[in-house]
Scaffold this active site. Structure first.
Site, short mmCIF file in Angstrom:
data_model
loop_
_atom_site.label_atom_id
_atom_site.label_comp_id
_atom_site.label_asym_id
_atom_site.label_seq_id
_atom_site.Cartn_x
_atom_site.Cartn_y
_atom_site.Cartn_z
N SER A 240 0.79 -1.20 0.11
CA SER A 240 -0.05 -0.04 -0.10
C SER A 240 0.82 1.12 -0.07
O SER A 240 1.84 1.46 -0.77
CB SER A 240 -0.78 -0.06 1.13
OG SER A 240 -2.08 0.84 1.13
N GLU A 372 -9.32 -3.87 -5.06
CA GLU A 372 -8.51 -2.66 -4.11
C GLU A 372 -9.33 -1.52 -3.86
O GLU A 372 -8.92 -0.91 -2.60
CB GLU A 372 -7.36 -2.17 -5.12
CG GLU A 372 -6.12 -3.10 -5.42
CD GLU A 372 -4.97 -3.36 -4.42
OE1 GLU A 372 -5.47 -2.89 -3.21
OE2 GLU A 372 -3.99 -4.00 -4.78
N HIS A 485 -8.39 -4.63 -0.39
CA HIS A 485 -6.90 -3.96 -0.22
C HIS A 485 -6.50 -4.49 1.06
O HIS A 485 -6.93 -4.19 2.16
CB HIS A 485 -7.10 -2.42 -0.24
CG HIS A 485 -5.67 -1.85 -0.10
ND1 HIS A 485 -4.79 -1.72 -0.89
CD2 HIS A 485 -5.30 -1.08 0.91
CE1 HIS A 485 -3.80 -1.03 -0.65
NE2 HIS A 485 -4.13 -0.66 0.60
#
Length: 572
Positions: A240, A372, A485
């Site tokens: 991330s 995501e 995510h």
């Protein structure tokens, strides 16, 4: 409407809670009765704890960024710390867990989910610029083991090394005959590390979190040999915001990744993140954030507002810093704090640096979760029509553009919920009319298609430098969120539920860290992972239970083409 969203989310959160509550307890604790081991460095003697692995946490690499050093570049630690007790977990930098102006829904999300992205770090302090080193038990000083340098994620707002115990990964590497050392860097987040504004730019105080990471990499070069590591075999890895930071470390100083004449790293792994097109540090969005923090801190009438922020009491400054929108809020991925071009360290927007080859090109693994954007699309229930979706993206992400540019992007996405994210779930999971379409757009423009854009530049400029790409679909069927995510961290880092997939993924990563080839230790049950080559190259797709297949990277091509063609204007 709030109930309609929270009800399915609650069931989804329960699924993740059942996993995350099983997170392994930290390998090391504050219990002083655990066995210890000692490493002597140039700056002092470090005492670590011996458990499943040997753990040394809270090792300072810079002076404490407090007082007049708040909101300044890290200052190298040149004094001895004598004998350092590093048997605990180390500190966390001040966190922006949720905006202090957050709403009820945001608070509900925080209480329902427990992904690593949403965990609250303990022992928060400004004196936080420290390293965590984990190594196999019994590692000798002359072992010269490869080094994996972890940069945590958290939207540039939260996170710390204490959240990530490398014991499961290290424990898998030793039986394979491929031991390595895991190093985690603590860096400043939120306003402490990524404040913008013209005052910050003029003061040379931009992108402090990236500079912290860079100094951490330099610490590895100076010290890791004392722990049995090889400073010439460093792989940088992040997830991330950590993965975006990995690209930024590749691109800092126009790609100069040298220190004392040697390379800081030789390879890179980027999970769910790479380049992020951004406006400069002194852009209007950043200035608005700065002015808000100054006002909330009571510094509006100061002759030097930045110095006033440095002198503001810690609790008051933290509250002011967190008074702006957070990542889990209505504005979502339109982040208040993130790396931005400053003309010195990050000299241009990342997509331009990638396009022009101004980055350190190294072998890399880079990939995404299939869904995501779902986590970041839970807060916009008023977005019910295409026009409202265009207006939402235009006003919150790209207000300086003509609305037609944003409308053009939205038009590349099928309006049917069956086409949106979580993908391949038909009409299910549409918690509000534009949820799945917004999730698709946010996932692509922040993660999935920026990866493909970077790969297209990398292959054009450096076709001989290998890259391997992937798409994870192992949580397909999870209500609302899908393969959300950050879910890969649970598979690779925490190894929560033993299964073939977890073992395969760890093996690919271990082989890459040690041999710079994820196929180096391939066994008969594992699929060979092909290099990513050419437009729309083949990538590995991971499913639950260990199933894998090869996938052509040509899905949603119209959206990809639009994002690539407009990358230099679609700036955060």
């Amino acid at each position: 409407m709030l109930y309609n969203i929270l009800a399915p989310l609650a069931s989804t959160a329960a699924i993740f809670a059942s996993l995350t509550h099983a997170l392994p307890a930290p390998t090391q604790t504050e219990d002083k009765r655990v066995p210890t081991t000692t490493v002597v460095t140039a700056q002092g003697t470090v005492i670590g704890a011996v458990g499943v692995v040997e753990n040394f946490a809270g090792i300072p690499f810079a002076q404490a960024p407090v007082g007049n050093l708040r909101l300044r570049p890290p200052q190298r630690l040149n004094t001895s710390y004598g004998t350092l007790d590093a048997t605990g977990l180390g500190p966390a930098c001040p966190q922006m867990f949720f905006s202090t102006g957050g709403d009820l829904f945001t608070s509900a999300i925080g209480s329902l989910t427990n992904l690593p992205l949403l965990q609250v770090a303990t022992d928060q302090t400004e004196d936080c610029l420290t390293m965590r080193v984990q190594r196999p038990v019994g590692t000798k000083p002359d072992a010269k083991l490869p080094v994996l340098f972890w940069i945590f994620g958290g939207g540039f707002e939260l996170g710390s090394p204490q959240m990530y115990d490398g014991a499961p990964l290290l424990s898998e590497a030793v039986p394979q005959g491929k031991p390595f050392i895991l190093v985690s860097v603590n860096y400043r987040v939120g306003a402490f590390g990524f404040m913008g504004g013209k005052e910050v730019l003029a003061d040379g105080a931009a992108n402090l979190g990236l500079l912290d990471q860079r100094m951490g990499l330099e610490w590895v070069q100076d010290n890791i040999a004392d722990f049995g590591g090889d400073p010439e075999k460093v792989t940088i890895w992040g997830e991330s915001a950590g993965a975006m930071s990995v690209f930024d470390q590749m691109a800092l100083y126009d790609g100069d990744n040298t220190y004392k004449g040697k390379k800081l790293f030789r390879a890179a792994i980027m999970n769910s993140g790479s380049l992020v097109p951004t406006d400069p540090v002194d852009c209007p969005r950043s200035q608005d954030i700065y002015d808000t923090v100054v006002r909330e801190a009571g510094c509006t009438h100061a002759s030097d507002t930045l110095q006033c922020l440095r002198e503001t009491p810690y609790d008051k400054f933290l509250h002011a810093a967190n008074s702006v929108p957070g990542i889990l809020s209505y504005t979502s991925m339109a982040l208040s704090y993130l790396p931005r071009p400053d003309g010195v360290a990050l000299r241009q927007s990342p997509e331009i640096l990638a396009r022009d080859g101004k980055y350190a090109a190294v072998p890399m693994i880079i990939g995404n979760q299939e869904d995501e954007g779902t986590m970041f699309s839970l807060f916009q229930a008023n977005v019910t029509t295409t026009a409202e979706l265009v207006d939402y993206l235009w006003t919150n992400f790209f207000p300086a553009l003509d609305r037609s540019v944003v409308a053009g992007l939205v038009a590349t996405y099928d309006p049917s919920p069956a086409a949106g994210s979580p993908y391949n779930t038909g009409l299910l999971n549409a918690v509000y009319p534009q949820f799945k379409r917004l999730a698709a757009i946010l996932g692509d423009m922040s993660f999935v298609m920026t990866r493909r854009i970077f790969l297209s530049h990398a292959l054009s400029l450096h076709p001989d430098i290998p890259a391997w790409s992937y798409l994870s679909s192992f949580d397909y069927g999870t209500p609302v969120l899908g393969t959300v995510h950050a879910s890969d961290v649970l598979q690779v880092y925490f190894s929560l539920v033993p299964n073939p997939l977890t073992n395969y993924m760890k093996s690919y990563y271990i082989d890459f860290v040690v041999d710079m080839d994820p196929n180096a230790g391939l066994d008969s049950a594992m699929r060979a992972w092909p290099r990513y080559e050419g437009q729309g190259g083949e990538m590995m797709q991971f499913w639950a239970g260990g199933r894998t297949n090869l996938l052509s990277d040509d899905f949603r091509n119209a959206s990809y083409a639009y994002l690539k063609a407009h990358a230099e204007v679609l700036h955060l």
